[in-house]
Write a protein that holds these residues in place. Structure first.
Motif, mmCIF file in Angstrom:
data_model
loop_
_atom_site.group_PDB
_atom_site.id
_atom_site.type_symbol
_atom_site.label_atom_id
_atom_site.label_comp_id
_atom_site.label_asym_id
_atom_site.label_seq_id
_atom_site.Cartn_x
_atom_site.Cartn_y
_atom_site.Cartn_z
ATOM 1 N N HIS A 1 44.374 35.555 48.989
ATOM 2 C CA HIS A 1 44.528 34.127 48.914
ATOM 3 C C HIS A 1 44.318 33.631 50.415
ATOM 4 N N ASP A 2 44.665 34.271 51.515
ATOM 5 C CA ASP A 2 44.925 33.859 52.735
ATOM 6 C C ASP A 2 43.511 34.048 53.539
ATOM 7 N N PHE B 1 49.488 30.412 40.654
ATOM 8 C CA PHE B 1 48.004 31.018 40.388
ATOM 9 C C PHE B 1 47.817 30.913 38.967
ATOM 10 N N PHE B 2 46.611 30.490 38.742
ATOM 11 C CA PHE B 2 46.051 30.149 37.462
ATOM 12 C C PHE B 2 44.625 30.417 37.262
ATOM 13 N N ILE B 3 44.024 31.496 36.824
ATOM 14 C CA ILE B 3 42.701 31.770 36.653
ATOM 15 C C ILE B 3 42.009 30.859 35.412
ATOM 16 N N GLU B 4 41.014 30.110 35.886
ATOM 17 C CA GLU B 4 40.588 29.217 35.023
ATOM 18 C C GLU B 4 39.311 29.895 34.107
ATOM 19 N N TYR C 1 39.856 29.659 40.450
ATOM 20 C CA TYR C 1 41.453 29.643 39.956
ATOM 21 C C TYR C 1 41.852 28.481 40.871
ATOM 22 N N HIS C 2 43.188 28.168 40.172
ATOM 23 C CA HIS C 2 43.845 27.072 40.213
ATOM 24 C C HIS C 2 45.135 27.251 41.305
ATOM 25 N N TYR C 3 45.400 26.447 42.473
ATOM 26 C CA TYR C 3 46.812 26.908 43.071
ATOM 27 C C TYR C 3 47.299 25.381 43.767
ATOM 28 N N ASN D 1 44.846 22.464 43.829
ATOM 29 C CA ASN D 1 43.454 22.924 44.335
ATOM 30 C C ASN D 1 42.770 23.889 43.453
ATOM 31 N N TYR D 2 41.374 23.817 43.519
ATOM 32 C CA TYR D 2 40.648 24.916 42.834
ATOM 33 C C TYR D 2 39.895 25.985 44.087
ATOM 34 N N TYR D 3 40.056 27.024 43.653
ATOM 35 C CA TYR D 3 39.377 28.209 44.862
ATOM 36 C C TYR D 3 38.350 29.005 43.963
ATOM 37 N N LEU D 4 37.468 29.283 44.707
ATOM 38 C CA LEU D 4 36.192 30.337 44.182
ATOM 39 C C LEU D 4 36.165 31.523 44.696
#
Length: 360
Positions: A39-40, A276-279, A292-294, A297-300
């Motif tokens: 994630h970092d 952390f939640f994978i959408e 995913y959601h954190y 915010n959303y991350y790809l």
């Protein structure tokens, strides 16, 4: 009835996900492959940095084709279909508006809330499932209704085309004998006239209420090769079960854990809250893509299946000459939605579709 063997062949013909075999960056744990999401290690990337190619198509906005929120799209050999709150719009491949397909209503041949939409490769017809009216409908390119199913016992949320006809997935919430909430997804096969042929075993999940509702975002299919997998995120944000695994359908119709995504940080914080939640997950020939959601915010996350390296962007990818970040969507094809300059004074900017070729 279709035999279990035939059903397995049918599901393998879907080509949902392809397994990744012992690449660099994939760990092995009890036979289950694990891909770590660091994630970092965030960066900023443009779509052209990671895609082999993409085609940008501005959609013509007329008084009849004004679009609000776009739910999904489907692309045939001749047309692009856009499903939004008011119905289904048809455009040509240059983005010129052609017509509306079907009508929003409750009469025979109408739909209320289209949840899934595909192109039937056999005749290039547009096939949709309606969540509210619990039925499927099929229209030809001229908008003529070709077939309409009977009302189903549970709302349909997904449809895919197969040689025998269609795979339908329905969604239902019930209470068991202990008043616990159960989520049930049934998988069954219909022919092209929407006559039921056979079923696979349902998926049942026990979930808790959260704020009076259940967070649900099924993500069943993206197409690649011939190995049959699905990802099934379901449940409220405070649920302690971590949904991070691709499942393979075996010959008995059971769903077997196969590939897992593991975060570099704890999914559950010290207060017991899931952060952390994978959408959704998408798999194509080039990448595993995980949204995913954190913390609001959303991350790809993208994992290169051939090279074994990965990348991570916050809010999504950039598009050249456009502001903002965008997350890819998929409905049999992969695409981004952005906004362009409005052709109608005082109206919202024209939406633009970017059809993505991720490469091999």
């Amino acid at each position: 009835m279709v035999s279990r063997k035939v059903m397995v062949i049918v599901f393998f013909a879907l080509g949902l996900f392809n397994a990744c075999q012992d690449k660099e960056g994939i760990e092995q744990a009890g036979g289950l492959q694990i891909i770590r999401i660091e994630h970092d290690n965030q960066t900023e990337l443009f779509l052209e940095d990671v895609a082999a190619n993409y085609t940008s198509i501005p959609l013509e906005m007329t008084e009849e084709s004004l679009i609000g929120y776009i739910d999904n799209i489907a692309v045939s050999e001749n047309f692009i279909y856009v499903n939004h709150a008011k119905g289904i719009l048809q455009f040509n491949h240059a983005g010129k508006y052609i017509k509306n397909i079907g009508e929003n209503g409750e009469a025979p041949g109408n739909y209320r809330q289209v949840r899934s939409m595909i192109i039937d490769p056999a005749d290039q017809s547009i096939v949709v499932t309606d969540y509210v009216l619990r039925k499927s409908l099929k229209f030809n390119e001229n908008g003529k209704l070709l077939a309409e199913s009977e009302s189903l016992s549970s709302p349909p949320i997904f449809i895919a085309s197969i040689p025998e006809g269609y795979v339908i997935i329905t969604d239902d919430i019930i209470k068991d004998e202990n008043s616990s909430i159960l989520s049930i997804n049934n998988f069954f096969i219909q022919d092209r006239e929407f006559v039921k042929l056979d079923s696979l075993k349902p998926i049942m999940s026990k979930v808790d209420r959260f704020g009076g509702s259940i967070w649900r975002h099924p993500s069943f299919i993206t197409r690649s090769d011939s190995t049959n997998f699905l990802f099934f995120p379901i449940g409220p944000f405070n649920e302690q079960i971590v949904r991070d695994t691709l499942f393979q359908i075996n010959q008995n119709g059971d769903f077997i854990p196969h590939l897992k995504f593991q975060f570099s940080e704890n999914v559950i914080n010290e207060e017991g809250k899931r952060v952390f939640f994978i959408e959704k997950m998408e798999v194509n020939d080039a990448y595993y893509l995980v949204t995913y959601h954190y913390e609001g915010n959303y991350y790809l996350f993208g994992y290169d299946r051939k090279k074994g390296n990965s990348w991570l962007v916050k809010d999504g990818l950039r598009v050249k000459n456009l502001e903002g970040h965008y997350l890819p969507k998929s409905n049999g094809i992969s695409y981004l939605m952005t906004e362009g300059v409005s052709e109608i004074k005082g109206e919202e900017p024209n939406p633009m579709i970017h059809l993505i070729d991720w490469g091999k």
